[in-house]
Every structure is written in structure tokens, then in C-alpha cells.
Design a protein around this motif. Structure first.
Motif, mmCIF file in Angstrom:
data_model
loop_
_atom_site.group_PDB
_atom_site.id
_atom_site.type_symbol
_atom_site.label_atom_id
_atom_site.label_comp_id
_atom_site.label_asym_id
_atom_site.label_seq_id
_atom_site.Cartn_x
_atom_site.Cartn_y
_atom_site.Cartn_z
ATOM 1 N N PRO A 91 9.102 -7.318 -2.315
ATOM 2 C CA PRO A 91 7.969 -8.219 -2.562
ATOM 3 C C PRO A 91 6.983 -7.599 -3.562
ATOM 4 O O PRO A 91 6.554 -6.454 -3.386
ATOM 5 N N PRO A 92 6.617 -8.329 -4.609
ATOM 6 C CA PRO A 92 5.652 -7.790 -5.576
ATOM 7 C C PRO A 92 4.298 -7.480 -4.944
ATOM 8 O O PRO A 92 3.545 -6.656 -5.459
ATOM 9 N N GLU A 93 4.003 -8.114 -3.794
ATOM 10 C CA GLU A 93 2.725 -7.873 -3.111
ATOM 11 C C GLU A 93 2.568 -6.424 -2.629
ATOM 12 O O GLU A 93 1.459 -5.997 -2.298
ATOM 13 N N VAL A 94 3.694 -5.678 -2.616
ATOM 14 C CA VAL A 94 3.608 -4.259 -2.242
ATOM 15 C C VAL A 94 2.583 -3.545 -3.129
ATOM 16 O O VAL A 94 1.879 -2.640 -2.688
ATOM 17 N N GLY A 95 2.497 -3.975 -4.365
ATOM 18 C CA GLY A 95 1.546 -3.381 -5.296
ATOM 19 C C GLY A 95 0.096 -3.681 -4.977
ATOM 20 O O GLY A 95 -0.811 -3.122 -5.608
ATOM 21 N N ASP A 96 -0.136 -4.569 -4.008
ATOM 22 C CA ASP A 96 -1.509 -4.936 -3.618
ATOM 23 C C ASP A 96 -1.983 -4.163 -2.391
ATOM 24 O O ASP A 96 -2.947 -4.573 -1.742
ATOM 25 N N LEU A 97 -1.293 -3.062 -2.090
ATOM 26 C CA LEU A 97 -1.754 -2.130 -1.052
ATOM 27 C C LEU A 97 -2.292 -0.892 -1.790
ATOM 28 O O LEU A 97 -1.590 0.108 -1.951
ATOM 29 N N PRO A 98 -3.531 -0.948 -2.266
ATOM 30 C CA PRO A 98 -4.003 0.006 -3.279
ATOM 31 C C PRO A 98 -4.063 1.451 -2.838
ATOM 32 O O PRO A 98 -4.099 2.348 -3.678
ATOM 33 N N TYR A 99 -4.081 1.716 -1.523
ATOM 34 C CA TYR A 99 -4.191 3.099 -1.054
ATOM 35 C C TYR A 99 -2.863 3.655 -0.543
ATOM 36 O O TYR A 99 -2.831 4.706 0.084
ATOM 37 N N LEU A 100 -1.767 2.952 -0.870
ATOM 38 C CA LEU A 100 -0.446 3.379 -0.411
ATOM 39 C C LEU A 100 -0.076 4.729 -1.014
ATOM 40 O O LEU A 100 -0.162 4.934 -2.226
ATOM 41 N N GLN A 101 0.338 5.661 -0.147
ATOM 42 C CA GLN A 101 0.770 6.995 -0.579
ATOM 43 C C GLN A 101 2.277 7.197 -0.402
ATOM 44 O O GLN A 101 2.864 8.033 -1.076
ATOM 45 N N LYS A 102 2.865 6.418 0.515
ATOM 46 C CA LYS A 102 4.292 6.560 0.791
ATOM 47 C C LYS A 102 4.930 5.180 0.881
ATOM 48 O O LYS A 102 4.431 4.305 1.594
ATOM 49 N N LEU A 103 6.041 4.989 0.150
ATOM 50 C CA LEU A 103 6.746 3.711 0.153
ATOM 51 C C LEU A 103 8.243 3.991 0.252
ATOM 52 O O LEU A 103 8.813 4.697 -0.580
ATOM 53 N N VAL A 104 8.878 3.433 1.288
ATOM 54 C CA VAL A 104 10.303 3.674 1.528
ATOM 55 C C VAL A 104 11.018 2.364 1.841
ATOM 56 O O VAL A 104 10.607 1.621 2.737
ATOM 57 N N PHE A 105 12.086 2.090 1.101
ATOM 58 C CA PHE A 105 13.063 1.055 1.451
ATOM 59 C C PHE A 105 14.416 1.761 1.452
ATOM 60 O O PHE A 105 14.908 2.179 0.395
ATOM 61 N N ARG A 106 15.046 1.914 2.618
ATOM 62 C CA ARG A 106 16.262 2.724 2.714
ATOM 63 C C ARG A 106 17.287 2.057 3.626
ATOM 64 O O ARG A 106 16.943 1.529 4.676
ATOM 65 N N LYS A 107 18.534 2.082 3.187
ATOM 66 C CA LYS A 107 19.658 1.500 3.933
ATOM 67 C C LYS A 107 19.407 0.025 4.263
ATOM 68 O O LYS A 107 19.488 -0.411 5.411
#
Length: 334
Positions: A91-107
Motif C-alpha cells: 500500500p502506498p499509504e505506508v509512506g504516510d507513517l512519517p516516524y517509521l523506523q522499521k518496515l518488513v514484508f517477508r514471506k
């Protein structure tokens, strides 16, 4: 004051405390973050995997994410989805979590599409792992804008195209894994000049070709894996007695260089050179290294295998199919 009055007061107090606690807990989650997360859930077709993402509850208590104290109070700092039964695109909205430090999509095998440009907005992102999915498209140039990125793992996807040279501009990068994709082209010349520490570099199982930039010889890699590509030419610049390298894997390429000129430090633990066109003999100095994994089979090596150290602890499979190597664990030299 009678017991009935006491009971009424106690009930009122408990009611007040409960509602106050609920009110405070709801306030833990930033409303903008909560709205964004609900958009992400909707974009992924409201999967059961995200059942805990209930708009009536505090989003900081939802599964697969973490809130942290920032300059803007409690904000979502981590979003991790692993082995999720979800379909669709990131989802492009992931970019609207401005303080995100860790992002994982796995398996997540039903995750498709390309890496959205909106991720470039995550200026605090330090850890990005996208692996074991069916995401396609290129390794995006815009990832070089994530200047706080320390860890980047895009392995086991369907990514294609060339490696962006701009990744070498990331000042804090210490781990880069682009293995097991469909990448083509060469290793960028700029990879010989990372501005910060030298990252662990994993490019195996692609369709990369050409020769290795000589500038890589200036770097002291701890781990570098270029196996199962179509590389040619000299790779001896990766070796060096004064380096602190632990692992070099060049197996199943078309490298050609004189192994006798390759000096390895006493930090070496893993060396795999099988299935190339490497010539020369095994240096005697290699008996002084604490090798754990070793394979020089299917090359054009000659001469006696030096005795001592770890070299005789490996079976014949580590040495066979060479031009004229001899000595234990192979047949005796004539």
C-alpha cells in the motif's frame, strides 16, 4: 455513611477510573497514524491477518506494529508483516507513517506490484526488509534518499533491471542484500566508495555480468557473496592479508585469476570459489587461517595441497575436478 452509599461511591470511582484509562489508552495512538493504518488495511482488502486493527481500539496495541516515543509523542515506528495471508500490492499509504523506523514484508507470496515511491518519504527509516515475495520492477533509485537506512534486504523477489549506483550514497548502510532476484548488468563502479562503513554485500543468484570494479579492492568487506552470476575476469582484488574479511563466496561464475597471488587474512572463515576458471596453486599461507567452509572444486588449479592447518579437514569434494591438484585429501602427488 452506610454500606449502600459506600458501594455506590466505589462503583462510581471504578467507572470513572475505567473510562479514564480507556480514554488515555486511546490517546496513545496518534490519530493520523491510526487513519493511515486503517487505509493500509483497506488497501489489502481487510485481511483476517489484520483482525486486531479495530478502529475502536488503541492502534498502539494492534498486532504487527510498534509505537515509540518521538518528538511528536507516541507514533508508529515499526510495521512488520511476516507469513501473512494477504494479497495485493504494497500500500502506498505506508509512506504516510512519517516516524517509521522499521518496515518488513517477508514471506508473503501474494504480494505483487512494484515498490511504491511513497517509501521515499520515510526519512527516519533504518531497517527495510522486503523478501520472499513476488514484487517486481526495478530496485528503485529513490531508496538512496533514505539517508538513515542501515539495513536493506530485497532478497528472494522478482526484481529486475540494473543495480542503482546511487545506493552507494547511503551514509549509514551496513547491510545490503539484493540476492535471488533477476537483476542484470554490472556492479556499479560507485560500490567501491561507500561513504560510511563497508556494508556486507550479497548479490548472489542473479544474472549479473561483466567484471568486478577494481575499486572494490579498496574496501575491507566482512562478507561478500557474488555467487551464481555471470561475472568474468579478475576477483583477486577482494583478497588481502591486511583485511579483516570473514567470508568471500565467488562460486559458479566465470572468474579467471591466479589463486597463488591471493593473500587471505587470519580472520577468514568461509571461502567458496567452486565452478570458475581459477588457475595457480593453493598458497602455503592458507594453512594458517581458521577456515570453517572451504571449496575450490571445478577450477584449473595445480600443485600440492599444503599440509597443516584446516586444509586437510575438508573432504575431496572441496578440491576435485581441478587440472592437477594432488595431495591429501586427494591422491598422492606423483
Amino acid at each position: 455513611m452506610d454500606h449502600k452509599t459506600n458501594a455506590t461511591l466505589l462503583f462510581s470511582l471504578l467507572f470513572f477510573v475505567t473510562h479514564l484509562t480507556n480514554a488515555l489508552s486511546k490517546d496513545l495512538c496518534n490519530q493520523n497514524d491510526k487513519n493511515t493504518l486503517l487505509k493500509i488495511k483497506k488497501s489489502l482488502n481487510n485481511p483476517r491477518y489484520l483482525a486486531s486493527w479495530d478502529p475502536e481500539s488503541d492502534c498502539c496495541a494492534w498486532n504487527y506494529l510498534e509505537c515509540g516515543d518521538t518528538t511528536a509523542n507516541r507514533r508508529v515506528i515499526s510495521l512488520t508483516m511476516i507469513s501473512a495471508q494477504i494479497s495485493g500490492q504494497i500500500p502506498p499509504e505506508v509512506g504516510d507513517l512519517p516516524y517509521l523506523q522499521k518496515l518488513v514484508f517477508r514471506k508473503i507470496t501474494n504480494l505483487t506490484g512494484q515498490i511504491p515511491h511513497s517509501i521515499a518519504k520515510l526519512k527516519y527509516l533504518r531497517f527495510f526488509r522486503l523478501s520472499w515475495t513476488n514484487v517486481t520492477g526495478p530496485v528503485p533509485e529513490f531508496l538512496s534518499q533514505l539517508i538513515n537506512l542501515v539495513y536493506l534486504n530485497l532478497s528472494f523477489n522478482e526484481l529486475s533491471g540494473s543495480i542503482p549506483s546511487s545506493l552507494s550514497l547511503l551514509p549509514n548502510l551496513s547491510y545490503l542484500d539484493l540476492s535471488r532476484n533477476k537483476l542484470t548488468g554490472t556492479i556499479p563502479e560507485s560500490f567501491g566508495s561507500f561513504p560510511g562503513e563497508v556494508p556486507d554485500l550479497f548479490l548472489s543468484h542473479n544474472q549479473l555480468s561483466g567484471s568486478i570494479p577494481k575499486s572494490l579492492g579498496n574496501l575491507d568487506f566482512n562478507r561478500i557473496d557474488l555467487s551464481r552470476n555471470k561475472f568474468v575476469g579478475d576477483a583477486s582484488m577482494l583478497f588481502g592479508a591486511n583485511k579483516t574479511t570473514f567470508c568471500i563466496d565467488l562460486s559458479r561464475n566465470m572468474f579467471q585469476f591466479d589463486l597463488y597471488r591471493a593473500e587471505i587474512p587470519n580472520t577468514f572463515g568461509i571461502l567458496d570459489l567452486n565452478h570458475n576458471g581459477i588457475t595457480g596453486s593453493i598458497p602455503v599461507q592458507w594453512t594458517e587461517t581458521p577456515l570453517q567452509i572451504f571449496n575450490v572444486s571445478y577450477n584449473r588449479l595445480c600443485g600440492r595441497i599444503p599440509t597443516g592447518g584446516k586444509l586437510q579437514t575438508f573432504d575431496s569434494y572441496a578440491y576435485f575436478h581441478n587440472k592437477c591438484l594432488c595431495g591429501a585429501p586427494l591422491d598422492r602427488c606423483k
